[in-house]
Enzyme design. Structure first.
Site, PDB file in Angstrom:
ATOM      1  N   ARG A  34    -184.159 151.721 -13.516  1.00 33.60           N
ATOM      2  CA  ARG A  34    -183.097 150.856 -13.003  1.00 33.60           C
ATOM      3  C   ARG A  34    -181.686 151.260 -13.449  1.00 33.60           C
ATOM      4  O   ARG A  34    -180.703 150.717 -12.955  1.00 33.60           O
ATOM      5  CB  ARG A  34    -183.389 149.399 -13.399  1.00 33.60           C
ATOM      6  CG  ARG A  34    -184.454 148.779 -12.506  1.00 33.60           C
ATOM      7  CD  ARG A  34    -184.404 147.278 -12.573  1.00 33.60           C
ATOM      8  NE  ARG A  34    -185.065 146.782 -13.762  1.00 33.60           N
ATOM      9  CZ  ARG A  34    -184.719 145.657 -14.394  1.00 33.60           C
ATOM     10  NH1 ARG A  34    -183.697 144.954 -13.965  1.00 33.60           N
ATOM     11  NH2 ARG A  34    -185.380 145.253 -15.453  1.00 33.60           N
ATOM     12  N   LYS A  84    -182.386 156.672 -20.474  1.00 29.88           N
ATOM     13  CA  LYS A  84    -181.826 155.334 -20.724  1.00 29.88           C
ATOM     14  C   LYS A  84    -181.305 155.146 -22.150  1.00 29.88           C
ATOM     15  O   LYS A  84    -180.199 154.625 -22.344  1.00 29.88           O
ATOM     16  CB  LYS A  84    -182.878 154.268 -20.414  1.00 29.88           C
ATOM     17  CG  LYS A  84    -182.425 152.867 -20.762  1.00 29.88           C
ATOM     18  CD  LYS A  84    -183.230 151.805 -20.084  1.00 29.88           C
ATOM     19  CE  LYS A  84    -184.529 151.510 -20.766  1.00 29.88           C
ATOM     20  NZ  LYS A  84    -185.206 150.354 -20.190  1.00 29.88           N
ATOM     21  N   GLY A  89    -193.579 139.284 -21.811  1.00 30.46           N
ATOM     22  CA  GLY A  89    -194.912 138.899 -22.269  1.00 30.46           C
ATOM     23  C   GLY A  89    -194.813 137.559 -22.997  1.00 30.46           C
ATOM     24  O   GLY A  89    -193.795 137.254 -23.617  1.00 30.46           O
ATOM     25  N   ASN A 146    -181.871 147.391 -19.294  1.00 36.53           N
ATOM     26  CA  ASN A 146    -182.621 148.008 -18.194  1.00 36.53           C
ATOM     27  C   ASN A 146    -181.733 148.493 -17.058  1.00 36.53           C
ATOM     28  O   ASN A 146    -182.168 149.267 -16.222  1.00 36.53           O
ATOM     29  CB  ASN A 146    -183.633 147.011 -17.630  1.00 36.53           C
ATOM     30  CG  ASN A 146    -184.663 146.629 -18.675  1.00 36.53           C
ATOM     31  OD1 ASN A 146    -185.387 147.492 -19.166  1.00 36.53           O
ATOM     32  ND2 ASN A 146    -184.691 145.374 -19.058  1.00 36.53           N
ATOM     33  N   TYR A 193    -152.405 177.288 -28.511  1.00 36.41           N
ATOM     34  CA  TYR A 193    -153.460 177.925 -27.718  1.00 36.41           C
ATOM     35  C   TYR A 193    -152.876 179.065 -26.912  1.00 36.41           C
ATOM     36  O   TYR A 193    -151.892 178.882 -26.198  1.00 36.41           O
ATOM     37  CB  TYR A 193    -154.057 176.845 -26.800  1.00 36.41           C
ATOM     38  CG  TYR A 193    -155.272 177.269 -26.010  1.00 36.41           C
ATOM     39  CD1 TYR A 193    -156.321 177.940 -26.629  1.00 36.41           C
ATOM     40  CD2 TYR A 193    -155.387 176.945 -24.664  1.00 36.41           C
ATOM     41  CE1 TYR A 193    -157.442 178.295 -25.905  1.00 36.41           C
ATOM     42  CE2 TYR A 193    -156.517 177.297 -23.938  1.00 36.41           C
ATOM     43  CZ  TYR A 193    -157.539 177.978 -24.547  1.00 36.41           C
ATOM     44  OH  TYR A 193    -158.653 178.319 -23.836  1.00 36.41           O
ATOM     45  N   THR A 221    -132.308 172.596 -32.446  1.00 42.32           N
ATOM     46  CA  THR A 221    -132.827 172.058 -31.188  1.00 42.32           C
ATOM     47  C   THR A 221    -133.114 173.171 -30.183  1.00 42.32           C
ATOM     48  O   THR A 221    -132.331 174.118 -30.055  1.00 42.32           O
ATOM     49  CB  THR A 221    -131.785 171.091 -30.604  1.00 42.32           C
ATOM     50  OG1 THR A 221    -131.727 169.977 -31.474  1.00 42.32           O
ATOM     51  CG2 THR A 221    -132.163 170.615 -29.223  1.00 42.32           C
ATOM     52  N   ARG A 271    -131.885 180.402 -29.393  1.00 37.36           N
ATOM     53  CA  ARG A 271    -131.609 179.910 -28.039  1.00 37.36           C
ATOM     54  C   ARG A 271    -130.394 180.653 -27.509  1.00 37.36           C
ATOM     55  O   ARG A 271    -129.617 181.216 -28.283  1.00 37.36           O
ATOM     56  CB  ARG A 271    -131.376 178.404 -28.043  1.00 37.36           C
ATOM     57  CG  ARG A 271    -130.194 177.997 -28.903  1.00 37.36           C
ATOM     58  CD  ARG A 271    -130.150 176.488 -29.111  1.00 37.36           C
ATOM     59  NE  ARG A 271    -128.924 176.127 -29.810  1.00 37.36           N
ATOM     60  CZ  ARG A 271    -128.803 175.044 -30.543  1.00 37.36           C
ATOM     61  NH1 ARG A 271    -129.805 174.208 -30.697  1.00 37.36           N
ATOM     62  NH2 ARG A 271    -127.652 174.769 -31.129  1.00 37.36           N
TER      63      ARG A 271
HETATM   64  C1  UD1 Z   1    -192.758 145.100 -23.086  1.00 30.99           C
HETATM   65  C2  UD1 Z   1    -193.915 144.217 -23.608  1.00 30.99           C
HETATM   66  C3  UD1 Z   1    -193.624 142.765 -23.259  1.00 30.99           C
HETATM   67  C4  UD1 Z   1    -192.290 142.357 -23.836  1.00 30.99           C
HETATM   68  C5  UD1 Z   1    -191.186 143.295 -23.358  1.00 30.99           C
HETATM   69  C6  UD1 Z   1    -189.917 143.000 -24.113  1.00 30.99           C
HETATM   70  C7  UD1 Z   1    -195.932 145.576 -23.508  1.00 30.99           C
HETATM   71  C8  UD1 Z   1    -197.180 145.858 -22.774  1.00 30.99           C
HETATM   72  N1  UD1 Z   1    -195.147 144.649 -23.006  1.00 30.99           N
HETATM   73  O1  UD1 Z   1    -192.814 144.998 -21.653  1.00 30.99           O
HETATM   74  O2  UD1 Z   1    -194.641 141.928 -23.791  1.00 30.99           O
HETATM   75  O3  UD1 Z   1    -192.005 141.017 -23.479  1.00 30.99           O
HETATM   76  O4  UD1 Z   1    -191.549 144.659 -23.628  1.00 30.99           O
HETATM   77  O5  UD1 Z   1    -188.862 143.771 -23.575  1.00 30.99           O
HETATM   78  O6  UD1 Z   1    -195.706 146.183 -24.540  1.00 30.99           O
HETATM   79  N2  UD1 Z   1    -192.459 152.978 -23.558  1.00 30.99           N
HETATM   80  C9  UD1 Z   1    -192.888 154.236 -23.929  1.00 30.99           C
HETATM   81  N3  UD1 Z   1    -194.015 154.730 -23.342  1.00 30.99           N
HETATM   82  C10 UD1 Z   1    -194.728 154.049 -22.419  1.00 30.99           C
HETATM   83  C11 UD1 Z   1    -194.267 152.761 -22.042  1.00 30.99           C
HETATM   84  C12 UD1 Z   1    -193.151 152.256 -22.624  1.00 30.99           C
HETATM   85  O7  UD1 Z   1    -192.292 154.893 -24.774  1.00 30.99           O
HETATM   86  O8  UD1 Z   1    -195.752 154.579 -21.958  1.00 30.99           O
HETATM   87  C13 UD1 Z   1    -191.233 152.439 -24.189  1.00 30.99           C
HETATM   88  C14 UD1 Z   1    -190.102 152.248 -23.197  1.00 30.99           C
HETATM   89  O9  UD1 Z   1    -189.284 153.403 -23.147  1.00 30.99           O
HETATM   90  C15 UD1 Z   1    -189.369 151.059 -23.773  1.00 30.99           C
HETATM   91  C16 UD1 Z   1    -190.477 150.253 -24.457  1.00 30.99           C
HETATM   92  O10 UD1 Z   1    -191.526 151.157 -24.691  1.00 30.99           O
HETATM   93  O11 UD1 Z   1    -188.442 151.431 -24.758  1.00 30.99           O
HETATM   94  C17 UD1 Z   1    -190.947 149.065 -23.647  1.00 30.99           C
HETATM   95  O12 UD1 Z   1    -191.499 149.502 -22.445  1.00 30.99           O
HETATM   96  P1  UD1 Z   1    -191.305 148.713 -21.075  1.00 30.99           P
HETATM   97  O13 UD1 Z   1    -192.005 149.432 -20.017  1.00 30.99           O
HETATM   98  O14 UD1 Z   1    -189.867 148.404 -20.887  1.00 30.99           O
HETATM   99  O15 UD1 Z   1    -192.115 147.367 -21.416  1.00 30.99           O
HETATM  100  P2  UD1 Z   1    -191.999 145.996 -20.664  1.00 30.99           P
HETATM  101  O16 UD1 Z   1    -192.808 146.039 -19.429  1.00 30.99           O
HETATM  102  O17 UD1 Z   1    -190.602 145.568 -20.578  1.00 30.99           O
HETATM  103 CA    CA Z   2    -188.410 146.566 -20.777  1.00 33.13          CA
END
Ligand code: UD1
Ligand code: CA
Length: 449
Positions: A15, A22, A140, A226, A369, A405, A422
């Site tokens: 996004r 990001k 979550g 995001n 420069y 000057t 000058r």
């Molecule tokens: C996650 C939580 C959710 C919580 C929310 C808060 C889980 C399953 N869910 O959801 O409960 O309310 O964050 O913002 O954990 N990332 C990785 N590798 C991956 C997936 C994610 O490094 O395979 C990193 C992302 O870059 C990010 C973070 O983990 O920094 C969270 O991932 P994201 O996909 O944003 O989780 P949400 O669906 O928002």
């Molecule tokens: Ca997120």
């Protein structure tokens, strides 16, 4: 107890609609990732593991830039937050103590909150950071039973009843290293997203007779970024907090909303910051200095009692000693200006040193420069540089010296000498009047014809 951090930063950030990963988008001049690492670094972690995926090379470089001891691991495919933490398994080998899992895109979690989580670990095996959401949206949900946390359910998988819960998951989790890795092994991907959810470890822990609890913090701390709109809102939050912190430590600002700060801006007590001043990274302003309106500072040090601006630009390496005056439309780069020296108008001083009490006249330029290389200009103490002097570097003007000057200084000027270079002036008697008459006649003729 020893702590390890695992920072998840492999996600794409679709996004943001950006080529830049990001977590490298900035707030207060520093990448989101640095903000996430900064408050956790106060816990003096034993090791910090950063999990990268999208834009891994850039993200790793940024993590190492913040802390050269960071261990970067890659998650080749983004299969979920539990899968991301699993990539840190080897990097955590031999670590005895707790692990805190953080997100690289969540910049405002405070050290105090993390400390509260560690404290809660004394009575529970797994500690989750939650918050009461004004609008719980797609977070979550934390399903609790009194003090204990029963499980976490992702929005997509939640029933209507569960969606009505407003206690949400921030994503930050703390558990003993061995326990965490054990629980992660048991996580499957049989859910609405077919991802390996880190959040599942709570239910699994409870099934195994372990205990879990939620520590809560203010919703403002858990903001994740995001989109660019959220990034701008987070920037505003950061700026507002940084301004308040400075004012509370004795800095004067007439219009704080127009002053922009960086994550590392340091300003001393009784310093005065006029409206519309921008502090890019790396600036220190000492007590009692005055930064006047519409100035831009970056990588600069302003000592006690100095004045800068209005409309001045201090670039990296600008080092101003006490009681220096830098005036309007003056640019200083990689240059030291010694005590009491003045550079008041329309001047460029780059790759230079200016001695104490020297005065640099309006329109002076250090020609540093040559199109290929940069060269140094050295100006001594108690020296007077006349207006519109061009200092062709490398060049030295001594102590108690002077330039006339409009002099183009191409040779060193010894101590006590005056350089004048000058064309001598020649006054042609009556010439101006004759010329005006001729030109006016020409104009009149054109107007007729
Ligand atoms: C996650 C939580 C959710 C919580 C929310 C808060 C889980 C399953 N869910 O959801 O409960 O309310 O964050 O913002 O954990 N990332 C990785 N590798 C991956 C997936 C994610 O490094 O395979 C990193 C992302 O870059 C990010 C973070 O983990 O920094 C969270 O991932 P994201 O996909 O944003 O989780 P949400 O669906 O928002
Ligand atoms: Ca997120």
């Amino acid at each position: 107890m020893s702590i390890a951090l695992v920072i998840l930063a492999a996600g794409k950030g679709t996004r943001m609609d950006s080529d830049l990963p990001k977590v490298l988008h900035k707030i207060g001049g520093a990448p989101l990732l640095h903000h996430a690492m900064l408050s956790a670094s106060a816990l003096e972690p034993d090791r910090t593991v950063v999990v990268t995926g999208h834009g891994a090379d850039l993200v790793e470089a940024a993590a190492l830039d913040f802390d050269a001891d960071v261990i970067a691991v890659r998650q080749p495919e983004q299969l979920g937050t539990a899968h991301a933490v699993a990539q840190a398994r080897d990097a955590l080998a031999g670590h005895e103590g707790d692990v805190i899992v953080l997100y690289g895109d969540t910049p405002f979690i405070t050290t105090e909150t993390l400390e509260a989580m560690i404290a809660a670990r004394a009575a529970h095996d797994v500690v989750v950071l939650g918050f009461n959401a004004a609008d719980p949206g797609r977070y979550g949900r934390l399903i609790t039973d009194g003090d204990t946390l029963s499980r976490i359910v992702e929005y997509k998988d939640a029933s209507d009843e569960e969606r009505a819960v407003t206690l949400c998951n921030s994503g930050v989790i703390c558990a003993d290293s061995a326990t965490l890795l054990d629980l992660i092994d048991a996580v499957g991907n049989n859910n609405a997203s077919q991802e390996f959810y880190l959040t599942d470890i709570v239910g699994i822990a409870r099934d195994r007779g372990l205990s879990a609890t939620a520590v809560t913090c203010d919703e403002a701390e858990t903001i994740g970024i995001n989109s660019r709109v959220e990034l701008a809102a987070a920037e505003a939050t950061f700026q507002s907090r940084a301004r308040i912190a400075l004012m509370e430590s004795g800095v004067q600002m007439q219009a704080p909303d127009t002053v922009f700060l960086s994550y590392d801006t340091i300003i001393g007590r009784d310093a005065e910051i006029e409206p519309n001043v921008i502090f890019a990274p790396g600036v220190t302003v000492e007590s009692g200095a005055r930064i006047r309106a519409f100035s831009h500072l970056e990588g600069a040090h302003v000592s006690r009692g100095a004045t800068v601006g209005p409309f001045a630009r201090l670039r990296p390496g600008a080092e101003l000693a006490e009681h220096v005056h830098i005036g309007n439309f003056v640019e200083i780069k990689n240059a030291s200006i010694d005590e009491g020296a003045k550079v008041n108008h329309l001047t460029y001083i780059g790759d230079a040193s200016v001695g104490a009490r020297s005065n640099i006249g309006a329109g002076t330029i250090t020609c540093n420069y040559d199109g290929v290389m940069k060269h140094k200009t050295t100006i001594g103490r108690d020296t007077f540089i006349g207006s519109n002097t061009m200092l062709v570097a490398p060049v030295t003007v001594g102590d108690e010296a002077m330039t006339a000057t409009a002099t183009v200084v191409t040779k060193d000027v010894p101590d006590g000498a005056m350089a004048i270079g000058r064309t001598p002036q020649d006054n042609k008697q009556g010439f101006a009047r004759k010329l005006f008459a001729m030109l006016r006649a020409k104009k009149a003729k054109q107007a007729k014809g």
